[in-house]
Design a protein around this motif. Sequence first.
Motif, PDB file in Angstrom:
ATOM      1  N   ALA A 299      49.361  90.663-101.321  1.00  0.00           N
ATOM      2  CA  ALA A 299      50.913  90.461 -99.018  1.00  0.00           C
ATOM      3  C   ALA A 299      50.389  89.572 -98.291  1.00  0.00           C
ATOM      4  CB  ALA A 299      49.863  91.851 -99.084  1.00  0.00           C
ATOM      5  N   ALA A 300      51.406  89.503 -97.526  1.00  0.00           N
ATOM      6  CA  ALA A 300      50.985  87.926 -96.278  1.00  0.00           C
ATOM      7  C   ALA A 300      49.432  88.256 -96.198  1.00  0.00           C
ATOM      8  CB  ALA A 300      51.508  88.031 -95.383  1.00  0.00           C
ATOM      9  N   LEU A 301      49.177  86.418 -96.315  1.00  0.00           N
ATOM     10  CA  LEU A 301      47.415  86.687 -95.876  1.00  0.00           C
ATOM     11  C   LEU A 301      47.488  86.925 -93.928  1.00  0.00           C
ATOM     12  CD1 LEU A 301      45.937  83.464 -97.485  1.00  0.00           C
ATOM     13  CD2 LEU A 301      45.842  86.181 -98.327  1.00  0.00           C
ATOM     14  N   PRO A 302      46.730  87.458 -93.287  1.00  0.00           N
ATOM     15  CA  PRO A 302      47.144  87.449 -91.576  1.00  0.00           C
ATOM     16  C   PRO A 302      46.241  86.646 -91.115  1.00  0.00           C
ATOM     17  CG  PRO A 302      45.370  88.989 -92.751  1.00  0.00           C
ATOM     18  CD  PRO A 302      46.097  88.643 -93.990  1.00  0.00           C
ATOM     19  N   TYR A 303      46.840  85.923 -90.213  1.00  0.00           N
ATOM     20  CA  TYR A 303      46.029  85.095 -89.178  1.00  0.00           C
ATOM     21  C   TYR A 303      45.034  85.549 -88.520  1.00  0.00           C
ATOM     22  CZ  TYR A 303      49.442  80.784 -89.754  1.00  0.00           C
ATOM     23  OH  TYR A 303      50.127  80.033 -89.667  1.00  0.00           O
ATOM     24  N   THR A 304      43.827  84.688 -88.741  1.00  0.00           N
ATOM     25  CA  THR A 304      42.819  85.697 -88.232  1.00  0.00           C
ATOM     26  C   THR A 304      42.386  85.224 -86.939  1.00  0.00           C
ATOM     27  OG1 THR A 304      41.197  84.185 -88.996  1.00  0.00           O
ATOM     28  CG2 THR A 304      40.966  86.504 -89.903  1.00  0.00           C
ATOM     29  N   ASN A 305      43.427  85.146 -85.985  1.00  0.00           N
ATOM     30  CA  ASN A 305      43.137  84.730 -84.555  1.00  0.00           C
ATOM     31  C   ASN A 305      44.034  85.473 -83.177  1.00  0.00           C
ATOM     32  OD1 ASN A 305      46.709  84.983 -85.189  1.00  0.00           O
ATOM     33  ND2 ASN A 305      47.256  83.782 -83.770  1.00  0.00           N
ATOM     34  N   GLY A 306      44.003  87.180 -83.888  1.00  0.00           N
ATOM     35  CA  GLY A 306      44.032  88.347 -83.506  1.00  0.00           C
ATOM     36  C   GLY A 306      43.786  89.763 -84.062  1.00  0.00           C
ATOM     37  N   PRO A 307      44.126  90.532 -83.515  1.00  0.00           N
ATOM     38  CA  PRO A 307      43.545  91.786 -84.363  1.00  0.00           C
ATOM     39  C   PRO A 307      45.559  91.866 -85.171  1.00  0.00           C
ATOM     40  CG  PRO A 307      44.121  92.225 -82.032  1.00  0.00           C
ATOM     41  CD  PRO A 307      44.143  91.007 -82.067  1.00  0.00           C
ATOM     42  N   ILE A 308      45.652  93.341 -85.727  1.00  0.00           N
ATOM     43  CA  ILE A 308      46.967  93.837 -86.650  1.00  0.00           C
ATOM     44  C   ILE A 308      47.676  95.137 -85.732  1.00  0.00           C
ATOM     45  CG2 ILE A 308      47.939  95.333 -88.616  1.00  0.00           C
ATOM     46  CD1 ILE A 308      46.637  92.044 -89.088  1.00  0.00           C
ATOM     47  N   HIS A 309      48.972  94.908 -85.478  1.00  0.00           N
ATOM     48  CA  HIS A 309      50.066  95.213 -85.044  1.00  0.00           C
ATOM     49  C   HIS A 309      50.618  96.029 -86.322  1.00  0.00           C
ATOM     50  CE1 HIS A 309      52.898  92.484 -84.781  1.00  0.00           C
ATOM     51  NE2 HIS A 309      52.363  91.949 -84.771  1.00  0.00           N
ATOM     52  N   ILE A 310      51.574  97.043 -85.256  1.00  0.00           N
ATOM     53  CA  ILE A 310      52.369  98.253 -86.177  1.00  0.00           C
ATOM     54  C   ILE A 310      53.539  96.964 -86.854  1.00  0.00           C
ATOM     55  CG2 ILE A 310      51.685 100.115 -85.248  1.00  0.00           C
ATOM     56  CD1 ILE A 310      54.770  99.220 -83.533  1.00  0.00           C
ATOM     57  N   GLY A 311      54.104  95.971 -86.287  1.00  0.00           N
ATOM     58  CA  GLY A 311      54.842  95.006 -86.973  1.00  0.00           C
ATOM     59  C   GLY A 311      54.488  94.673 -88.656  1.00  0.00           C
TER      60      GLY A 311
END
Length: 686
Positions: free
Chosen positions: A12-24
């Motif tokens: 699963a795509a690695l999320p950037y750790t510059n903010g929280p996760i949203h529904i998108g």
Amino acid sequence: MLENPKRYTITAALPYTNGPIHIGHLAGVYVPSDIYARYLRLQGKDVAFICGSDEHGVAISMKAKKEGITPQQVIDKYDGIIRKSFLDFGISFDNYSRTSSKIHHDTASEFFRKLYDNGDFIEEVTEQLYDAKADQFLADRFVMGTCPKCGNEEAYGDQCEKCGSTLNATDLINPKSTITGETPILKSTKHWFLPLDRYDDFLKKWILEDHAKDWKTNVLGQVKSWLDDGLKPRAVTRDLDWGIDVPVEGAEGKKLYVWFDAPIGYISSTKEWAAREGKDWEPYWKDADTKLVHFIGKDNIVFHCIIFPAMLKAEGTYILPDNVPANEFLNLEGNKLSTSKNWAVWLHEYLEDFPEKQDVLRYALTANAPETKDNDFTWKDFQARNNNELAAIFGNFINRVVVLTNKYYDGIVPAPNEFSEVDAQTLAELKAYPAVISSSIERYRFREAQGELMNVARLGNKYLADEEPWKMVKENPERVKTQMYVALQIAAALRILSEPFLPFTACKLSGILKTDLDLSWSDVATKTDLLPAGNKIGQAEILFAQIEDSEIQKQIDKLEATKVANKAENKVIEPQKEMATFEDFSKLDLRVGTILEAEKMPKANKLLVLKVDTGIDVRTIVSGIAEHFSPEEVVGKRVTVLVNLAPRALRGVESQGMILMTNNAEGKLVFVNPDADGVENGALIS
């Protein structure tokens, strides 16, 4: 497409750790990948579900500069928030790592070094954008300008978020540094490039021919567009102070470019998992019997379908992805999700307002999944999905079965008597559903698969409605035992089949039905007794409470407040006009007045004809406010009037003055009113 693989590696795509996760993020990547992984585990498959934080993007440095903290502090803060969100929503990663970890730095460095030693890179001195005032080269996200393809004036140096085009910073028209606002200059610097054009023929055959029938059309279309444009060498290093050092001589002060480093994070995360579990990591990435699937959003298609495969091909020992089922974007209430504008539903905030309703959001996002085109999340639809589907269909069926079983048999599953034709047909239909749902999941049609899951609940409701055990119990109680046995088998099947989609609900169902937790996906089709006679079930619980209008209105109001705040923040203040003398100002005669009458100007959409008591007289003033106010709204309004403005004829009506107005943050006209008590009409304003 690989048939009957020995094992699955799911990324699963690695999320950037510059903010929280949203529904998108949840809709585009993490819920569909979790459904797939959970489904495969229920099938008894060998699965490695891999993810981790992407901690070397330029976005991290930008966030750190903005907040006045170090990049390490940024990634530590958001890594914790993101991990908790994934845990809270049941995203069942086998490993969630960090690209700042030593194992990742070592893995990425080794990967680069092997390609370097093999002569796979081009070493070249090029001119890059440089901010002389900040005394640094500008990474792509530190440059903003006009997109050469669509004219968007706020395109970044790596991508235009309006048209989706991938760019180089030097492609931008009128580039500006986001650090100082200065126009950058070109300055020479040495970098290493991956010559993508060498892999053009390989990519065309592998994707556009070999996967023409099993990859999604939106993915194929974007890949074809890139290949048709012609691939060019792409830099794998950057002049940055945050990231992985380039592990060769002569590369001091340079880091691996994040797009090169980040996908290797899947490999290093797998290594981390394998070491912890006592496994060999290599078969999950190097065995031809492994099925590798990348779950991503459409903005990452080029990296996972062209660039990362070219890297793997160059390295030579890795398998290629079997599929990249990328989703399109999810919008929010008709507008594009935007983290910078706070136009989002943040997962940690959602749970504050809707505690224990993770499955409701998972369900609503899957039902509206942007699988082949952009889709829209609305709070009204979210409410309808919960109330009209989860509660009215799924929850209602389970509740009726559990309540009746406790009422008639003290919670003991009754032994069935002879099955009627309806019973046999219902059970046969139930046994067919695992294959139907499997077919949709294995083609990455999760919205369709979830719809089939709900059809299982509909099957149960129809059976109860047609058989009416609450009536039959008085006439033929032996028949009711069979009816309730059949209904309980459907309930037990729902417990198993819902687990990939609604894991928290499946867990609650296990507690209510006291079912065997070792039951697998195939047991629904093959086992005679999913819930054997004689087993005692628990008491009914509300699986899905109704969501009230007031709860939804609160969310809509929150978004509206965001919209107003954004307009206020982005409001353009008109510059000061040229200097006026006191004599200039003293010529203006401003008076307090009251609007006595108002009517629309015939055949003029913008004009109202007003009768205004200025204290001096009652005069006619024509004002261009009809698109903002009705005549009824303005009668009785206290206003400020410029009374000595030269008269002017407008559509045959002489206007004898001007009403003072301004705009609020939403762009709506408002009156500049005298609001103090005791101010009479005609009072002079000075």
